[in-house]
Motif scaffolding. Sequence first.
Motif, PDB file in Angstrom:
ATOM      1  N   ILE A  92      -2.868   0.131   5.780  1.00  0.00           N
ATOM      2  CA  ILE A  92      -3.118  -0.952   6.507  1.00  0.00           C
ATOM      3  C   ILE A  92      -2.278  -1.178   7.370  1.00  0.00           C
ATOM      4  O   ILE A  92      -1.056  -1.205   7.424  1.00  0.00           O
ATOM      5  CB  ILE A  92      -3.058  -2.128   5.115  1.00  0.00           C
ATOM      6  CG1 ILE A  92      -3.951  -1.638   3.664  1.00  0.00           C
ATOM      7  CG2 ILE A  92      -3.557  -3.456   5.727  1.00  0.00           C
ATOM      8  CD1 ILE A  92      -3.552  -2.557   2.797  1.00  0.00           C
ATOM      9  N   PHE A 126     -13.412  -3.553  -4.225  1.00  0.00           N
ATOM     10  CA  PHE A 126     -14.153  -2.322  -3.829  1.00  0.00           C
ATOM     11  C   PHE A 126     -15.747  -2.633  -4.458  1.00  0.00           C
ATOM     12  O   PHE A 126     -15.704  -3.280  -5.280  1.00  0.00           O
ATOM     13  CB  PHE A 126     -13.642  -1.102  -4.547  1.00  0.00           C
ATOM     14  CG  PHE A 126     -12.416  -0.867  -4.297  1.00  0.00           C
ATOM     15  CD1 PHE A 126     -12.057   0.130  -3.107  1.00  0.00           C
ATOM     16  CD2 PHE A 126     -11.051  -1.521  -4.619  1.00  0.00           C
ATOM     17  CE1 PHE A 126     -10.571   0.528  -2.674  1.00  0.00           C
ATOM     18  CE2 PHE A 126      -9.930  -1.233  -4.135  1.00  0.00           C
ATOM     19  CZ  PHE A 126      -9.394  -0.400  -3.262  1.00  0.00           C
ATOM     20  N   CYS A 181      -7.176   5.188   3.247  1.00  0.00           N
ATOM     21  CA  CYS A 181      -7.037   4.744   1.853  1.00  0.00           C
ATOM     22  C   CYS A 181      -7.327   5.626   0.910  1.00  0.00           C
ATOM     23  O   CYS A 181      -8.076   6.495   0.737  1.00  0.00           O
ATOM     24  CB  CYS A 181      -7.830   3.517   1.735  1.00  0.00           C
ATOM     25  SG  CYS A 181      -8.207   2.797   0.163  1.00  0.00           S
ATOM     26  N   ARG A 182      -6.734   5.418  -0.472  1.00  0.00           N
ATOM     27  CA  ARG A 182      -6.768   6.407  -1.429  1.00  0.00           C
ATOM     28  C   ARG A 182      -7.362   5.618  -2.560  1.00  0.00           C
ATOM     29  O   ARG A 182      -7.558   6.337  -3.630  1.00  0.00           O
ATOM     30  CB  ARG A 182      -5.538   6.931  -1.793  1.00  0.00           C
ATOM     31  CG  ARG A 182      -4.690   7.831  -0.755  1.00  0.00           C
ATOM     32  CD  ARG A 182      -5.127   9.240  -0.930  1.00  0.00           C
ATOM     33  NE  ARG A 182      -4.251  10.008  -1.353  1.00  0.00           N
ATOM     34  CZ  ARG A 182      -2.922  10.398  -0.801  1.00  0.00           C
ATOM     35  NH1 ARG A 182      -2.794   9.945   0.306  1.00  0.00           N
ATOM     36  NH2 ARG A 182      -2.052  10.970  -1.555  1.00  0.00           N
ATOM     37  N   ARG A 183      -7.729   4.631  -2.449  1.00  0.00           N
ATOM     38  CA  ARG A 183      -8.492   3.627  -3.527  1.00  0.00           C
ATOM     39  C   ARG A 183      -7.847   3.520  -4.677  1.00  0.00           C
ATOM     40  O   ARG A 183      -8.468   3.595  -5.952  1.00  0.00           O
ATOM     41  CB  ARG A 183      -9.613   4.434  -3.726  1.00  0.00           C
ATOM     42  CG  ARG A 183     -10.847   4.391  -2.757  1.00  0.00           C
ATOM     43  CD  ARG A 183     -10.775   5.129  -1.509  1.00  0.00           C
ATOM     44  NE  ARG A 183     -11.793   5.456  -0.671  1.00  0.00           N
ATOM     45  CZ  ARG A 183     -12.039   6.258   0.531  1.00  0.00           C
ATOM     46  NH1 ARG A 183     -10.724   6.265   0.891  1.00  0.00           N
ATOM     47  NH2 ARG A 183     -13.159   6.169   1.293  1.00  0.00           N
ATOM     48  N   CYS A 184      -6.675   3.095  -4.675  1.00  0.00           N
ATOM     49  CA  CYS A 184      -5.461   2.825  -5.778  1.00  0.00           C
ATOM     50  C   CYS A 184      -5.830   1.485  -6.105  1.00  0.00           C
ATOM     51  O   CYS A 184      -5.758   1.128  -7.334  1.00  0.00           O
ATOM     52  CB  CYS A 184      -4.258   3.063  -5.372  1.00  0.00           C
ATOM     53  SG  CYS A 184      -3.288   2.279  -4.351  1.00  0.00           S
ATOM     54  N   GLY A 185      -6.280   0.768  -5.334  1.00  0.00           N
ATOM     55  CA  GLY A 185      -6.399  -0.811  -5.646  1.00  0.00           C
ATOM     56  C   GLY A 185      -4.943  -1.449  -5.679  1.00  0.00           C
ATOM     57  O   GLY A 185      -4.857  -2.640  -6.061  1.00  0.00           O
ATOM     58  N   THR A 186      -3.955  -0.966  -5.083  1.00  0.00           N
ATOM     59  CA  THR A 186      -2.666  -1.760  -5.313  1.00  0.00           C
ATOM     60  C   THR A 186      -2.760  -2.993  -4.323  1.00  0.00           C
ATOM     61  O   THR A 186      -2.264  -3.846  -4.997  1.00  0.00           O
ATOM     62  CB  THR A 186      -1.707  -0.705  -4.574  1.00  0.00           C
ATOM     63  OG1 THR A 186      -1.467   0.398  -5.685  1.00  0.00           O
ATOM     64  CG2 THR A 186      -0.202  -1.393  -4.754  1.00  0.00           C
ATOM     65  N   CYS A 187      -3.441  -2.686  -3.423  1.00  0.00           N
ATOM     66  CA  CYS A 187      -3.420  -4.036  -2.371  1.00  0.00           C
ATOM     67  C   CYS A 187      -4.392  -5.053  -3.159  1.00  0.00           C
ATOM     68  O   CYS A 187      -4.135  -6.477  -3.119  1.00  0.00           O
ATOM     69  CB  CYS A 187      -4.268  -3.707  -1.051  1.00  0.00           C
ATOM     70  SG  CYS A 187      -6.054  -2.743  -1.439  1.00  0.00           S
ATOM     71  N   PHE A 235       0.326   4.140   0.785  1.00  0.00           N
ATOM     72  CA  PHE A 235      -0.262   5.318   1.793  1.00  0.00           C
ATOM     73  C   PHE A 235      -0.117   4.616   3.054  1.00  0.00           C
ATOM     74  O   PHE A 235      -0.528   5.185   4.015  1.00  0.00           O
ATOM     75  CB  PHE A 235      -1.350   5.625   1.142  1.00  0.00           C
ATOM     76  CG  PHE A 235      -1.336   6.171  -0.265  1.00  0.00           C
ATOM     77  CD1 PHE A 235      -0.527   7.312  -0.613  1.00  0.00           C
ATOM     78  CD2 PHE A 235      -1.983   5.628  -1.204  1.00  0.00           C
ATOM     79  CE1 PHE A 235      -0.640   7.754  -1.787  1.00  0.00           C
ATOM     80  CE2 PHE A 235      -2.028   5.915  -2.647  1.00  0.00           C
ATOM     81  CZ  PHE A 235      -1.131   7.193  -2.844  1.00  0.00           C
ATOM     82  N   CYS A 267       0.829  -1.087   0.123  1.00  0.00           N
ATOM     83  CA  CYS A 267       0.138  -0.103   0.170  1.00  0.00           C
ATOM     84  C   CYS A 267       0.960   1.211   0.290  1.00  0.00           C
ATOM     85  O   CYS A 267       1.516   1.398   0.747  1.00  0.00           O
ATOM     86  CB  CYS A 267      -1.089   0.052   1.130  1.00  0.00           C
ATOM     87  SG  CYS A 267      -1.644   1.443   1.347  1.00  0.00           S
TER      88      CYS A 267
HETATM   89  S1  SF4 Z   1      -6.536   0.768  -2.244  1.00  0.00           S
HETATM   90 FE1  SF4 Z   1      -5.263  -0.699  -0.983  1.00  0.00          FE
HETATM   91  S2  SF4 Z   1      -3.489  -0.120  -1.542  1.00  0.00           S
HETATM   92 FE2  SF4 Z   1      -4.423   1.578  -2.292  1.00  0.00          FE
HETATM   93  S3  SF4 Z   1      -4.529   3.151  -0.529  1.00  0.00           S
HETATM   94 FE3  SF4 Z   1      -6.301   1.786  -0.170  1.00  0.00          FE
HETATM   95  S4  SF4 Z   1      -5.486   0.338   1.231  1.00  0.00           S
HETATM   96 FE4  SF4 Z   1      -3.725   1.457   0.262  1.00  0.00          FE
END
Ligand code: SF4
Lengths: 738, 208
Positions: A548, A580, A563-569, A545, A543
């Motif tokens: 987690i 999501f 969370c910035r909602r990038c979806g990297t996780c 940011f 993540c």
């Molecule tokens: S979407 Fe996942 S990786 Fe991205 S900021 Fe939120 S928790 Fe972190």
Amino acid sequence: MADEIKIGAYICQGCGIGDRVDTAQMAQVAQRDAKASIAREHEFLCNAEGVKMIQDDIDNEGVNRVAIVACSRRAKTEAFNFQNVAITRGNIREGVIWVRPDTDEARETTQDMADDYTRMAVAECKYIGVPDNSEEAQYNRTIMVVGGGISGMTAATEAAKAGYPVHLIEKTGALGGAAAKSWKRIPQKSPYRDLEDTGVAELISEIEASDKITVHLNSTLTKTSGAPGRFSADITTESGSTTTENFGAIIQASGYSEYDANQLPELGYGKSPNVVTQAELDAMALEANGGPIKTKDGKDINSVAFVQCAGQRSEKEGHLSYCSGHCCMSSVKQAMYFKDQNPAVDTNVIYTDLRMPGAGGEDFYRGGQEKGVTFTKGSVSEVVTSGSELEVKFKDLILNEDTSEKVDLVVLATGQVANSGLNIDEVGQDEPGEWQSNPESILNLSYRQGKDMPQLTKGFNDSHFICFPYETRRTGIYACGPVRRPMDMQQAIEDAAGATMKAIQAVENAGKGRAAHPRAGDLSYPIFRREGCTQCKRCTVECPFGAIDEDEQRFPQFNEARCRRCGTCMGACPVRVISFENYSVDSVGQQLKIVDIPDEFEEKPRILALACENDAYPALDMAAMNKVEYSAFVRIIPIRCLGSTNLIWITDALNSGYDGVVLMGCQKGENYQCHFVRGSEIAHVRMSKVDDTLQSLSLEPERVSVHEVAITDIERAPQIINEMAETIENIGMSPFKF
Amino acid sequence: MSNLNQAMVEKYRNSFLQEVQANVEEGDWVKMCMQCGVCAGSCPMGPYWEHPPQEIFMMIRAGKREEVLSSDSMWMCTSCYNCIARCPRGLPITHIMHGLAHYADRLGLAPKEQPTRKFANKFWDNLTKKGRVNELKLGLALYFMNGFFEGIKVALANQKLGLNMLKAKRMSIAEMFGGHGVKDSNGLHAILKKAREIELAKADEFKG
Ligand code: SF4
Ligand code: SF4
Ligand code: SF4
């Protein structure tokens, strides 16, 4: 949503779509192949009548998923803004008709494209919903400012003026920071000729007079936890007493320390009391209080040499490799200390490149020259300190000769070293349950990824340097001033105002459970299926940011507001338990699976392109506006960030007969442009393992390519697609067509 | 003036810069040069200068008094004004070059055999005698600047030019005998004398 899914597909015939493709066939495809309940064509979908047609279906037919098959998802967002339903877009205008020639030959493949995008829009619809409000959302208007220098004080007063209560934390016993230790400041107003007061006294009295600002002197943070809207901080005074306060957002203005000039013995520092740093000269000037500045042993000063870039912009061991940005101006300022008092004092600034940034920089330079400050382009090799006189040895770079100057005082322009706390890449976080406060940390975050904000390079806190200067990698915590890059007072003041606005935004977004930049307003958040989690920790580690944490049982613990909602996780998770409401492994995976894959003999290859929605996708849209053509065999799916790419998408695509896969993310590395900072970089690492997958399928490695694409790559993005089409032509079709 | 010539100059101290500011026409501007080198790159005579204007300005700041004042560089200036037109700092470079040349000449430091200097002196002497330039005498003085035989050679080579000038009435043989002048040449001489006094007084004021 417990309701049954009811999808309406709406196909537009406007903007030339109706002339180029068979929309009736698309409607049929939507219902027959993709199982939309309703499919309607309209000659002008975004006009009032078209929109009303959709709204009527929502109101009367129970449609709760809307697939709009028309223009790019980036167009007409206001028209297609239906409440409480999930919306997807099939991009026929920018994605099909504008990038394909209007010829008889191309007609068939163009129709194939349009049919596929219709299927994809409907398929995506099936797998997304309307996000519920995050239950974690909290509203707290109080902002914590860490650091009481010019940046921190400005941030505090700006926030207070906007009506937000502030707690200002200062480590020392007084506000003012480095600015308070200066005699004057570089002018900030036209004509940029004369020095100005530092403005510290005014700021302090403004802070004292404000009923919104609480100042904590002699205090540090011993623990900071939580998330935007619900931060909690332990503020500990020197004497050891601790109070805990809650905040909505944090501004870190911890400033800089002067580079340690003891590392510069060749420049005479430490050998003679008359070799001083800029900060020391400012202290001497403060003491002189407008009178003549004397040497430390009380002698008159008749000549001063300013040595620029002392221990800076140098690759030598222990030196700073960067330019601190303010020191050329500061030397002019300090030369004026002498010239304003007594024009007969010789002041010579020895520089290799004089850098006078900002609107007033050039005028200030002239101002110095007018006052008789001289400037010599030269590089100083040594300051000889024998006897009472100092001899500055240097190479005059204009006259191209080794020479020297004898002076009474030498001032070294040493640089700024960021007070960014711990380098969390080197000092790992304590294991859960063993967390302890670290006196060297600025924030003492309880975050799993570490106690301070990540650093980008050279010890400065990472804050989206190129595109979004205040966006750090810790949501709701904004860095300003020299802690994020070297700067002077004027820049720090502007920086503080910017960071304050971001902090206010963060407070307001957190209160409503909305994402912060760059998906500002997004109400979705990661949903995590705990039962499936293998505790591999990839999400926690990757993540960008640090959103987690880990609970007692070592399961990831998502902090929604962080969370910035990038979806990297989501992309990282090998067992795919993260999703999501409006974006998931399925919402993309099902799109790529529903694409019609013609068999080997039809000579219609299929290329899957996953394009970052922030840069690559807009670049492709703009290419379409410019009528740049690209292959009809590509099917493009916008993704939140390349970091959200789950390997399963690639495997699925290859298994289902795609001939090539193109991934487009943003620039990574030190000069990254990735909106999610590390997403693109992480994806590149992840994709380096794709070769194994290809090998196990006995496929050529050229079938998958990863690219860094900027929003300006209007020619290049289509070219990347065309190159893949060529590659496939060369290596042949995939054997995996069924 | 004489002790001015002896002035001690310390390196990179401002003494020579101050001397130039006080004594050289437009010398006040020297400190404003930002060493961009545009003048050096713009000067059509550039390749013939030992020190282009940019360097001269740096040398002044570096306190290279002897080197600057005895240099023949500023004597190379042809007053084309290219540098002035281009200097981003607006320095009147051409004027400063002539100012420096003049100052060096006044101090007796200018290179004796520098042709521009020689010509300038002849021109001045010729002009100030009657207030009008005597082309014939000036031409002859120029031809024989480097000795008798050299003079004959130059004169022969320029025969055609001379005849054409005579034809076009740009020059007259009668000039040999007195020639034309202003009405009140005594008055002119008085003016010039006064001007010189003022200038020397100004120079004397500056003690280095
Ligand atoms: S979407 Fe996942 S990786 Fe991205 S900021 Fe939120 S928790 Fe972190
Ligand atoms: S005016 Fe003189 S110094 Fe300037 S460019 Fe022309 S010749 Fe060179
Ligand atoms: S062009 Fe002007 S500023 Fe540039 S070097 Fe020449 S005199 Fe100096």
